[in-house]
Design a protein around this motif. Structure first.
Motif, PDB file in Angstrom:
ATOM      1  N   HIS A   6      38.734  34.855  65.363  1.00 48.01           N
ATOM      2  CA  HIS A   6      38.585  35.463  64.320  1.00 48.01           C
ATOM      3  C   HIS A   6      39.293  36.923  63.821  1.00 48.01           C
ATOM      4  O   HIS A   6      40.536  36.830  64.670  1.00 48.01           O
ATOM      5  CB  HIS A   6      37.230  36.338  64.365  1.00 48.01           C
ATOM      6  CG  HIS A   6      36.942  37.050  65.048  1.00 48.01           C
ATOM      7  ND1 HIS A   6      36.648  38.598  64.306  1.00 48.01           N
ATOM      8  CD2 HIS A   6      36.756  38.369  66.821  1.00 48.01           C
ATOM      9  CE1 HIS A   6      36.302  39.902  64.952  1.00 48.01           C
ATOM     10  NE2 HIS A   6      37.032  39.514  66.388  1.00 48.01           N
ATOM     11  N   VAL A   7      39.278  37.354  62.767  1.00 46.24           N
ATOM     12  CA  VAL A   7      40.076  38.666  62.260  1.00 46.24           C
ATOM     13  C   VAL A   7      38.803  39.569  61.827  1.00 46.24           C
ATOM     14  O   VAL A   7      37.626  38.954  60.931  1.00 46.24           O
ATOM     15  CB  VAL A   7      40.633  38.411  61.275  1.00 46.24           C
ATOM     16  CG1 VAL A   7      41.244  39.508  60.420  1.00 46.24           C
ATOM     17  CG2 VAL A   7      41.907  37.489  61.254  1.00 46.24           C
ATOM     18  N   PRO A   8      38.790  40.727  62.292  1.00 49.90           N
ATOM     19  CA  PRO A   8      37.201  41.617  61.741  1.00 49.90           C
ATOM     20  C   PRO A   8      37.265  40.998  59.954  1.00 49.90           C
ATOM     21  O   PRO A   8      35.730  41.276  59.763  1.00 49.90           O
ATOM     22  CB  PRO A   8      37.795  42.716  62.334  1.00 49.90           C
ATOM     23  CG  PRO A   8      38.970  42.711  63.271  1.00 49.90           C
ATOM     24  CD  PRO A   8      38.971  41.487  62.752  1.00 49.90           C
ATOM     25  N   VAL A 114      44.801  45.467  52.144  1.00 55.68           N
ATOM     26  CA  VAL A 114      44.568  45.730  53.436  1.00 55.68           C
ATOM     27  C   VAL A 114      45.855  44.105  54.280  1.00 55.68           C
ATOM     28  O   VAL A 114      46.574  44.373  55.124  1.00 55.68           O
ATOM     29  CB  VAL A 114      43.275  45.496  54.208  1.00 55.68           C
ATOM     30  CG1 VAL A 114      42.501  45.581  55.871  1.00 55.68           C
ATOM     31  CG2 VAL A 114      42.377  45.875  53.960  1.00 55.68           C
ATOM     32  N   ASN A 115      45.375  42.804  53.858  1.00 57.71           N
ATOM     33  CA  ASN A 115      46.364  42.263  54.637  1.00 57.71           C
ATOM     34  C   ASN A 115      47.520  41.864  54.556  1.00 57.71           C
ATOM     35  O   ASN A 115      48.259  41.889  56.027  1.00 57.71           O
ATOM     36  CB  ASN A 115      45.653  40.548  54.174  1.00 57.71           C
ATOM     37  CG  ASN A 115      44.312  40.394  54.494  1.00 57.71           C
ATOM     38  OD1 ASN A 115      42.826  41.084  54.955  1.00 57.71           O
ATOM     39  ND2 ASN A 115      43.746  38.666  54.910  1.00 57.71           N
ATOM     40  N   LYS A 116      48.409  42.365  53.266  1.00 55.67           N
ATOM     41  CA  LYS A 116      49.561  42.684  53.762  1.00 55.67           C
ATOM     42  C   LYS A 116      50.304  43.875  54.617  1.00 55.67           C
ATOM     43  O   LYS A 116      51.011  44.110  55.287  1.00 55.67           O
ATOM     44  CB  LYS A 116      50.267  43.285  51.862  1.00 55.67           C
ATOM     45  CG  LYS A 116      49.978  41.849  50.972  1.00 55.67           C
ATOM     46  CD  LYS A 116      51.032  42.187  49.608  1.00 55.67           C
ATOM     47  CE  LYS A 116      51.124  40.946  49.009  1.00 55.67           C
ATOM     48  NZ  LYS A 116      51.758  41.337  47.610  1.00 55.67           N
ATOM     49  N   LYS A 117      48.756  45.085  54.931  1.00 53.98           N
ATOM     50  CA  LYS A 117      49.911  46.028  55.436  1.00 53.98           C
ATOM     51  C   LYS A 117      49.756  45.581  57.052  1.00 53.98           C
ATOM     52  O   LYS A 117      50.877  45.244  57.501  1.00 53.98           O
ATOM     53  CB  LYS A 117      48.645  47.377  55.601  1.00 53.98           C
ATOM     54  CG  LYS A 117      49.653  48.399  56.094  1.00 53.98           C
ATOM     55  CD  LYS A 117      48.710  49.589  55.855  1.00 53.98           C
ATOM     56  CE  LYS A 117      49.307  50.559  56.511  1.00 53.98           C
ATOM     57  NZ  LYS A 117      48.108  51.911  56.493  1.00 53.98           N
ATOM     58  N   VAL A 118      48.501  44.649  57.339  1.00 56.64           N
ATOM     59  CA  VAL A 118      48.614  44.335  59.055  1.00 56.64           C
ATOM     60  C   VAL A 118      49.308  43.387  58.453  1.00 56.64           C
ATOM     61  O   VAL A 118      49.244  43.374  59.935  1.00 56.64           O
ATOM     62  CB  VAL A 118      47.077  43.764  58.206  1.00 56.64           C
ATOM     63  CG1 VAL A 118      46.643  42.819  59.616  1.00 56.64           C
ATOM     64  CG2 VAL A 118      46.169  44.860  58.200  1.00 56.64           C
ATOM     65  N   THR A 119      49.841  42.112  58.700  1.00 56.18           N
ATOM     66  CA  THR A 119      50.257  41.051  58.287  1.00 56.18           C
ATOM     67  C   THR A 119      52.570  41.863  58.057  1.00 56.18           C
ATOM     68  O   THR A 119      53.095  40.652  58.361  1.00 56.18           O
ATOM     69  CB  THR A 119      50.405  39.831  57.650  1.00 56.18           C
ATOM     70  OG1 THR A 119      50.343  40.060  56.035  1.00 56.18           O
ATOM     71  CG2 THR A 119      48.649  39.605  58.382  1.00 56.18           C
ATOM     72  N   GLY A 120      52.315  42.875  57.767  1.00 52.41           N
ATOM     73  CA  GLY A 120      53.891  42.974  57.017  1.00 52.41           C
ATOM     74  C   GLY A 120      54.125  42.088  56.140  1.00 52.41           C
ATOM     75  O   GLY A 120      55.707  41.903  55.724  1.00 52.41           O
ATOM     76  N   GLN A 121      53.476  41.951  55.214  1.00 52.03           N
ATOM     77  CA  GLN A 121      53.650  41.591  53.733  1.00 52.03           C
ATOM     78  C   GLN A 121      53.660  42.610  53.167  1.00 52.03           C
ATOM     79  O   GLN A 121      55.105  41.593  51.753  1.00 52.03           O
ATOM     80  CB  GLN A 121      52.906  40.687  53.665  1.00 52.03           C
ATOM     81  CG  GLN A 121      52.960  39.594  54.616  1.00 52.03           C
ATOM     82  CD  GLN A 121      51.903  38.157  54.427  1.00 52.03           C
ATOM     83  OE1 GLN A 121      51.209  37.638  52.947  1.00 52.03           O
ATOM     84  NE2 GLN A 121      51.080  37.224  55.333  1.00 52.03           N
ATOM     85  N   GLY A 122      54.079  43.916  52.530  1.00 59.36           N
ATOM     86  CA  GLY A 122      54.525  44.182  51.720  1.00 59.36           C
ATOM     87  C   GLY A 122      53.198  45.423  51.211  1.00 59.36           C
ATOM     88  O   GLY A 122      52.466  45.205  51.646  1.00 59.36           O
ATOM     89  N   ASP A 205      32.604  46.855  63.377  1.00 58.77           N
ATOM     90  CA  ASP A 205      34.364  46.736  63.060  1.00 58.77           C
ATOM     91  C   ASP A 205      35.120  47.506  62.355  1.00 58.77           C
ATOM     92  O   ASP A 205      34.436  49.063  61.642  1.00 58.77           O
ATOM     93  CB  ASP A 205      34.414  45.951  61.823  1.00 58.77           C
ATOM     94  CG  ASP A 205      33.491  44.040  62.175  1.00 58.77           C
ATOM     95  OD1 ASP A 205      33.844  44.249  63.370  1.00 58.77           O
ATOM     96  OD2 ASP A 205      33.688  43.070  61.439  1.00 58.77           O
ATOM     97  N   GLN A 206      35.960  48.327  63.043  1.00 61.32           N
ATOM     98  CA  GLN A 206      37.254  49.362  62.760  1.00 61.32           C
ATOM     99  C   GLN A 206      38.420  48.758  62.985  1.00 61.32           C
ATOM    100  O   GLN A 206      38.907  47.746  63.550  1.00 61.32           O
ATOM    101  CB  GLN A 206      37.097  50.107  64.332  1.00 61.32           C
ATOM    102  CG  GLN A 206      35.712  51.352  63.843  1.00 61.32           C
ATOM    103  CD  GLN A 206      35.463  51.954  62.724  1.00 61.32           C
ATOM    104  OE1 GLN A 206      36.413  53.095  62.047  1.00 61.32           O
ATOM    105  NE2 GLN A 206      34.316  51.656  62.381  1.00 61.32           N
ATOM    106  N   VAL A 207      39.142  48.584  61.818  1.00 63.20           N
ATOM    107  CA  VAL A 207      40.426  48.113  60.926  1.00 63.20           C
ATOM    108  C   VAL A 207      41.685  48.992  61.995  1.00 63.20           C
ATOM    109  O   VAL A 207      41.231  50.286  60.448  1.00 63.20           O
ATOM    110  CB  VAL A 207      40.532  47.426  60.499  1.00 63.20           C
ATOM    111  CG1 VAL A 207      41.493  46.924  60.103  1.00 63.20           C
ATOM    112  CG2 VAL A 207      39.327  46.158  60.061  1.00 63.20           C
ATOM    113  N   PRO A 208      42.315  49.503  62.690  1.00 67.54           N
ATOM    114  CA  PRO A 208      43.144  50.310  62.705  1.00 67.54           C
ATOM    115  C   PRO A 208      43.832  50.795  61.459  1.00 67.54           C
ATOM    116  O   PRO A 208      44.399  50.048  60.866  1.00 67.54           O
ATOM    117  CB  PRO A 208      44.346  50.104  63.653  1.00 67.54           C
ATOM    118  CG  PRO A 208      43.858  49.035  64.079  1.00 67.54           C
ATOM    119  CD  PRO A 208      42.270  48.397  63.763  1.00 67.54           C
TER     120      PRO A 208
END
Length: 221
Positions: A6-8, A114-122, A205-208
Motif C-alpha cells: 500500500h501507500v499510506p 503530495v504525490n508529485k513531490k513524493v514521486t519526484g514529478q515536480g 499514518d505519518q508521511v515524511p
C-alpha cells in the motif's frame, strides 16, 4: 497473516485497510513505491497499482474487487446490505467516490500537493488545485443531501460506501483540504466513523515532509 502492499495516503488502500480492520483481519502493511516499477511488484500486479493484497494464498489487486472478495469470504460484520436495491446503492456510491470524486477532487488536491513531490514529478499545477478546491464543495453538499435523508450514506446501516467516502476524505484531511464547517451533518458523520477502532491505524499514518493538522487524529474533532 494477510499482507497489504500500500501507500499510506492512497484512498484506495485506505478503503481496503478500513474493511480489513472492521472485519478484524490481521494484516501486515508493506509500503510500496509503485511508481518505481519494481519487477517484483509488477509480478504481483502487472497494472503497477496499489493496493495489492496477499490473502488466502492468493494475490489480489484492484480495491473494489478486493473489498468484494473480503465481504464474500468474511461476511461478518456485514458491510453490504442483504437486499439487491441496497447493494446497488452501495456499489453506486463506491463508484461515485472512487471515480467521480477521485477524478474531480482527490487527484487535483492530494495528487498535486503530495504525490508529485513524493514521486519526484515536480510542483503542483495551480489550475488543478483550484479545480479540486471548487469541486469538493459540490461533493460535500451532495453528501449533506444524502445524510439529510439517511443515517449513513447508503441507508440506515454503515456500509462499504461510508468507508469509500471516508478513505478519500481522510486522505484529504491529512493535508487540510476539507472544509468541515461547510456541513455540520457531514462533519458529524465523519466524526462518528473516524472514532471507530478500524480508523486507528489510518489516523496514526505519518508521511515524511507532510504534517497533518492538529484535528486530524482528534476523535472529538
Amino acid at each position: 497473516m494477510a499482507r497489504l502492499f500500500h501507500v499510506p495516503l492512497s484512498p484506495f488502500c485506505r478503503k481496503v485497510r478500513l474493511l480489513l480492520a472492521e472485519k478484524k483481519i490481521e494484516v501486515e502493511l508493506v509500503e510500496e513505491r509503485y511508481w518505481e516499477g519494481d519487477p517484483d511488484f509488477l509480478r504481483r500486479n502487472p497494472a503497477g497499482k496499489v493496493p495489492v493484497i496477499k490473502l488466502d494464498g492468493k494475490m489480489l489487486a484492484e480495491s473494489a474487487a478486493i473489498c468484494e472478495y473480503i465481504e464474500e469470504t468474511r461476511p461478518e460484520p456485514p458491510l453490504m446490505p442483504k437486499d439487491v436495491d441496497g447493494r446497488y446503492e452501495v456499489r453506486r456510491l463506491v463508484c461515485w467516490f472512487d471515480d467521480k470524486f477521485h477524478n474531480e477532487v482527490t487527484s487535483n488536491l492530494l495528487y498535486e500537493r503530495v504525490n508529485k513531490k513524493v514521486t519526484g514529478q515536480g510542483y503542483p499545477d495551480s489550475r488543478n488545485v483550484k479545480a479540486g478546491a471548487k469541486a469538493i464543495k459540490y461533493h460535500l453538499d451532495y453528501m449533506a443531501w444524502l445524510l439529510d435523508h439517511r443515517r449513513w450514506l447508503a441507508g440506515d446501516q454503515m456500509t462499504l460506501a461510508d468507508f469509500a467516502a471516508a478513505a478519500h476524505l481522510s486522505s484529504l484531511d491529512y493535508i487540510s483540504d476539507v472544509d468541515w464547517n461547510r456541513s455540520q451533518v457531514v462533519k458529524d458523520w465523519y466524526a462518528k466513523i473516524k472514532s471507530r477502532p478500524s480508523f486507528r491505524s489510518i489516523l496514526a499514518d505519518q508521511v515524511p515532509g507532510f504534517r497533518p493538522p492538529p484535528h486530524y487524529a482528534d476523535l472529538d474533532f
